[in-house]
Motif scaffolding. Structure first.
Motif, PDB file in Angstrom:
ATOM      1  N   THR A 613       0.829  -1.209   0.000  1.00 32.22           N
ATOM      2  CA  THR A 613       0.000   0.000   0.000  1.00 32.22           C
ATOM      3  C   THR A 613       0.862   1.256   0.000  1.00 32.22           C
ATOM      4  OG1 THR A 613      -1.780  -1.120   1.172  1.00 32.22           O
ATOM      5  CG2 THR A 613      -1.762   1.281   1.278  1.00 32.22           C
ATOM      6  N   ILE A 614       1.852   1.324   0.877  1.00 32.86           N
ATOM      7  CA  ILE A 614       2.722   2.498   0.953  1.00 32.86           C
ATOM      8  C   ILE A 614       3.632   2.578  -0.268  1.00 32.86           C
ATOM      9  CG2 ILE A 614       4.486   3.676   2.321  1.00 32.86           C
ATOM     10  CD1 ILE A 614       1.704   3.622   3.597  1.00 32.86           C
ATOM     11  N   TYR A 615       4.094   1.430  -0.756  1.00 34.81           N
ATOM     12  CA  TYR A 615       4.948   1.428  -1.949  1.00 34.81           C
ATOM     13  C   TYR A 615       4.206   2.022  -3.151  1.00 34.81           C
ATOM     14  CZ  TYR A 615       7.635  -0.320  -5.919  1.00 34.81           C
ATOM     15  OH  TYR A 615       8.343  -0.416  -7.085  1.00 34.81           O
ATOM     16  N   GLU A 616       2.960   1.611  -3.328  1.00 32.06           N
ATOM     17  CA  GLU A 616       2.179   2.162  -4.448  1.00 32.06           C
ATOM     18  C   GLU A 616       1.967   3.656  -4.287  1.00 32.06           C
ATOM     19  OE1 GLU A 616      -1.281  -0.288  -4.322  1.00 32.06           O
ATOM     20  OE2 GLU A 616      -0.367  -1.928  -5.483  1.00 32.06           O
ATOM     21  N   GLN A 617       1.742   4.100  -3.049  1.00 35.69           N
ATOM     22  CA  GLN A 617       1.594   5.537  -2.792  1.00 35.69           C
ATOM     23  C   GLN A 617       2.916   6.260  -3.058  1.00 35.69           C
ATOM     24  OE1 GLN A 617      -1.271   7.090  -1.936  1.00 35.69           O
ATOM     25  NE2 GLN A 617      -0.229   9.090  -1.982  1.00 35.69           N
ATOM     26  N   PHE A 618       4.021   5.633  -2.695  1.00 36.43           N
ATOM     27  CA  PHE A 618       5.351   6.207  -2.937  1.00 36.43           C
ATOM     28  C   PHE A 618       5.565   6.429  -4.434  1.00 36.43           C
ATOM     29  CE2 PHE A 618       9.893   5.647  -3.816  1.00 36.43           C
ATOM     30  CZ  PHE A 618      10.485   6.520  -2.906  1.00 36.43           C
ATOM     31  N   LEU A 619       5.164   5.460  -5.236  1.00 36.47           N
ATOM     32  CA  LEU A 619       5.305   5.598  -6.685  1.00 36.47           C
ATOM     33  C   LEU A 619       4.429   6.734  -7.213  1.00 36.47           C
ATOM     34  CD1 LEU A 619       5.369   1.853  -7.870  1.00 36.47           C
ATOM     35  CD2 LEU A 619       7.313   3.391  -7.474  1.00 36.47           C
ATOM     36  N   GLU A 620       3.235   6.864  -6.645  1.00 39.39           N
ATOM     37  CA  GLU A 620       2.330   7.943  -7.073  1.00 39.39           C
ATOM     38  C   GLU A 620       2.897   9.323  -6.770  1.00 39.39           C
ATOM     39  OE1 GLU A 620      -1.691   7.723  -5.773  1.00 39.39           O
ATOM     40  OE2 GLU A 620      -1.933   5.617  -6.355  1.00 39.39           O
ATOM     41  N   GLU A 621       3.682   9.420  -5.707  1.00 41.12           N
ATOM     42  CA  GLU A 621       4.263  10.711  -5.335  1.00 41.12           C
ATOM     43  C   GLU A 621       5.302  11.168  -6.346  1.00 41.12           C
ATOM     44  OE1 GLU A 621       3.282  12.596  -2.847  1.00 41.12           O
ATOM     45  OE2 GLU A 621       1.832  11.148  -2.079  1.00 41.12           O
ATOM     46  N   GLY A 622       5.793  10.270  -7.166  1.00 45.07           N
ATOM     47  CA  GLY A 622       6.668  10.652  -8.273  1.00 45.07           C
ATOM     48  C   GLY A 622       8.124  10.873  -7.929  1.00 45.07           C
ATOM     49  N   TYR A 623       8.597  10.259  -6.843  1.00 48.08           N
ATOM     50  CA  TYR A 623      10.016  10.389  -6.512  1.00 48.08           C
ATOM     51  C   TYR A 623      10.846   9.601  -7.530  1.00 48.08           C
ATOM     52  CZ  TYR A 623       8.527  12.324  -2.055  1.00 48.08           C
ATOM     53  OH  TYR A 623       7.957  13.110  -1.089  1.00 48.08           O
ATOM     54  N   ASN A 624      11.823  10.242  -8.080  1.00 47.63           N
ATOM     55  CA  ASN A 624      12.667   9.609  -9.099  1.00 47.63           C
ATOM     56  C   ASN A 624      13.833   8.878  -8.421  1.00 47.63           C
ATOM     57  OD1 ASN A 624      13.589   8.898 -11.644  1.00 47.63           O
ATOM     58  ND2 ASN A 624      14.816  10.769 -11.861  1.00 47.63           N
TER      59      ASN A 624
END
Length: 768
Positions: A613-624
């Motif tokens: 759940t947090i990993y998917e949110q992390f990806l959504e935040e767009g950190y490169n």
């Protein structure tokens, strides 16, 4: 003065005269047991003048060695001025299938007893009798032969001659071993802070025949600090063997590295690693039968040569070495590793080989235990592992399937399986609205029903019918036998619970407090050393692992400067009810920390689902930022790839997502700049559920804090283990962030290492 080789008659003849193939099929008639009850039934038929359990011994010189051989013969029968040595063997198989030539090893055992008795009493001739008794039917079958003294003497010398190559190899090895141990120096230029203290405590504990509970920080070098003094203790005559026990493959490799390091410094010592059968098996399917596996076919005809070969030429006998020699001699690698272990100076293996009553190495006798040191690595893991070892499960569906499969094949088996099935079905009807039933005892008559099922299954299984139904019956038989074995330990520290889902019913004998049973299984070993970086709180682990009042304890402070690690607490709630609300701030916090600090990070979560759940949110935040994620059921190769991705001084930093208490949260050594930060999400509480609540209620009932015993202490252990991945040496630097408002509570603060306590809170990017 000649070197003495002390060996029992049984061990001697089994080494020399065992032959044939490994066969995992059910063969009660070939795995004859000297069962106490069957022996006693036969012995009760003896005359008053006869002797039973008669002790005999002899010292026999041969080629510069003196063989001290002893044992107890089952019976001495006196009639008509003649003496008969009676050797009793029991079976539940077909007596008619046993002939005089079926088991040469039994004749060998009886002839050894006869020789020793003849020498002691200056007899020119002795009768030898093999008595086979059926355990259920009480039928008996006898084979009897007379032997002259010179025949018995010739047989005895032939037996010793066959054993001599192995014996002489072991004598030579032990002389070289003991000399090398006395001369061995610590394999580093200097001790780290705390290492000398730990090593000294281990040596003193072994010398004093005590136990030790040692809490020593991650990175201090616990493995070499425990193995080195244990080796020195053997060299000084305080012990003869070391077991290095651990729960994980990666910590076994660390132990292998420690022994290799000492061997490079001149240590002459055999150390063998036992790898699980399913991992080391050469075949696609683990079917231990000569028709399916060439490594099982004729195994006992080749194993002695294989053991001598590997012991004569190797010192560190790891998995690859076992596999290489197993292929060379065409022997099963798993059984080969066990046979080598009985001769080795050090054995690296899982906890269960010592503590599990269903698995433990049965051929280590009490006298050997008294000379054996147990080094128990990552001892915090043993609490829950021991609960598993001393618990037993029974499921309804296998007995229903056996009933259906054997209804037209064997009515007795079918009916016995149906009785067990019906009993579990009746328990299902007693369950409450939560589909559970909690009991303080084993359901009445169930053990009798399982005994009856086992008896009928044995008689059917010796027929060795081919097909799926036989495998079903074999699985059901071993399930029943495992349950019956654990039932023997049942007491106040157990609860029985029943739960069901749809048509499946699950009954469990659940061990809540394994301390007394661990103490029982570890009884008579010279020394037990429990050590871990997270043996905290120490009183809890001493309580749960069965410490005695005489055992020593030691807490080694961290040798690393407090400035090496920055610790912050981020008070975001990780409680289940708050996770949706804190999901976005959590992902942003991870990204912010990784973005503003150099190097690689590992982020640990209390569950796989929460991590995703947090990993998917992390990806959504767009950190490169490149990421890597722990997957369920990773193979060994995939685990190695995951860890290999963490490279020092890489062009791009890496953030790894992993699970608390999982394969990457302990025993993993990412040295230097391979890892620069650890973020621990949550206080690690185990998932709330039936078993944890039963544990909580039990310890509340015995005057302990049940919530702490069931949830808080095991949870915080995971936190400490995860944080311990960061600082592994004096030069390591990094960041640890503890994410949960509960870390600010006094209870949780008290469970943190001193160097982690009383840290700041707030916007983590401003803390460094």
């Amino acid at each position: 003065m000649p070197d003495k080789i002390t060996i029992s008659v049984r061990s001697l003849v089994e080494y020399v005269y065992s032959s044939g193939s490994i066969d995992s099929r059910f063969r009660t008639s070939s795995t004859l047991l000297d069962g106490t009850k069957a022996h006693q039934k036969v012995q009760r038929t003896y005359n008053d003048s006869d002797e039973k359990e008669y002790y005999v011994s002899a010292e026999i010189p041969y080629e510069g060695l003196t063989f001290v051989i002893d044992g107890r013969c089952d019976g001495l029968l006196f009639a008509d001025d003649r003496v008969t040595v009676d050797e009793i063997k029991s079976t539940s198989g077909d007596l008619q299938a046993i002939t005089a030539d079926t088991y040469p090893v039994h004749w060998a055992q009886a002839k050894c007893y006869a020789y020793m008795y003849a020498v002691d009493h200056q007899l020119s001739e002795v009768d030898v009798q093999l008595t086979y008794v059926h355990v259920d039917l009480e039928e008996k079958k006898h084979f009897r032969t007379s032997f002259r003294h010179d025949e018995l003497q010739a047989f005895m010398m032939e037996t010793i001659e066959a054993y001599f190559p192995y014996a002489s190899l072991m004598v030579k090895h032990r002389e070289e071993r003991d000399t090398s141990m006395k001369e061995l120096a610590f394999p580093f230029d200097a001790y780290r802070d705390g290492q000398r203290k730990l090593a000294g405590a281990v040596y003193k504990t072994i010398k004093d025949k005590k136990g030790l509970f040692a809490k020593a920080p991650t990175g201090i070098g616990k493995t070499i600090s425990t193995t080195f003094p244990a080796v020195k203790a053997i060299g000084e005559g305080h012990a003869q063997r070391i077991f290095y026990l651990t729960a994980k493959t990666i910590t076994r490799e660390t132990a292998e590295e420690a022994f290799t390091l000492m061997q490079q410094q001149g240590l002459c010592m055999n150390a063998v690693t036992i790898t699980a059968k399913d991992k080391v098996c050469f075949q696609d399917k683990t079917i231990c039968q000569k028709d399916f596996c060439p490594f099982a076919d004729g195994y006992y005809d080749r194993i002695n040569g294989a053991v001598i070969d590997i012991l004569a030429n190797e010192k560190l006998i790891d998995r690859k070495t076992i596999e290489r020699y197993a292929r060379k001699h065409t022997v099963c690698p798993f059984e080969f590793s066990l046979d080598v272990a009985y001769a080795a100076d050090a054995i690296i293996c899982d906890y269960n080989y010592i503590f599990d009553p269903r698995v433990s190495l049965k051929r280590f006798f009490e006298e050997q235990k008294k000379q054996t040191v147990l080094l128990i690595d990552e001892a915090h893991n043993l609490v829950d592992r021991a609960r598993e070892m001393f618990s037993a499960d029974l499921y309804k569906s296998p007995f229903l399937e056996i009933n259906r499969a054997y209804n037209n094949v064997n009515k007795q088996v079918a009916n016995a399986a149906k009785t067990v099935n019906d009993h579990l079905l009746a328990l299902k009807k007693q369950c409450d609205a939560q589909r559970t039933l909690l009991l303080d005892e084993i359901p009445e008559t169930l053990l009798d029903e399982l005994e009856a099922f086992s008896s009928h299954a044995e008689k059917e299984l010796v027929q060795q019918r081919d097909g799926e139904s036989e495998q079903q019956l074999l699985d059901g038989y071993f399930s029943a036998q495992g349950f019956l074995r654990i039932a023997q330990y049942y007491g106040e520290q157990y609860k029985t619970y029943v739960e069901y889902e749809n048509s499946e019913v699950h009954l469990k004998l659940f061990c809540l407090d394994p301390s007394a049973l661990l103490k029982q299984m570890g009884k008579n070993y010279r020394t037990k050393i429990y050590f871990s970086a997270t043996l905290s709180p120490l009183d809890y682990y001493r309580d749960m692992l069965g410490a005695s009042d005489e055992d020593y304890w030691l807490s080694v402070p961290s040798p690393f400067a407090k400035e090496n690690v920055e610790v912050a607490i981020q008070p975001l709630s990780t409680r289940y009810r708050d996770r949706e609300k804190t999901k976005a701030p959590m992902a942003k916090m991870i990204g912010q920390v990784a973005k503003e600090h150099d190097g690689n990070f590992l982020v640990f979560f209390p569950s796989y689902q929460y991590m995703i759940t947090i990993y998917e949110q992390f990806l959504e935040e767009g950190y490169n930022i490149p990421t890597i994620v722990q997957d369920r059921g990773m193979s060994e190769a995939e685990r190695e790839d995951f860890l290999a991705a963490f490279q020092a001084n890489a062009e791009q930093k890496l953030v790894g997502f992993a699970v608390l208490g999982g394969i990457f949260s302990e025993g993993v050594d990412l040295k230097g700049d391979r890892l620069n930060g650890v973020i621990v999400i949550g206080v690690g509480l185990p998932q709330f559920g039936l078993e944890r609540n039963i544990i909580k209620d039990y310890f509340n009932g015995v005057g302990k804090n049940g919530y702490d015993y069931a949830y808080v202490f095991p949870g915080m252990n995971k936190v400490l283990q995860a944080g311990g991945r960061l600082i592994r040496s004096e030069t390591d630097r990094g960041v640890i962030i503890l994410v949960d408002d509960r870390f600010l509570q006094q209870k949780y603060q008290a469970l943190l290492p001193e160097e982690w306590r009383n840290k700041g809170t707030g916007n983590v990017s401003k803390l460094f």
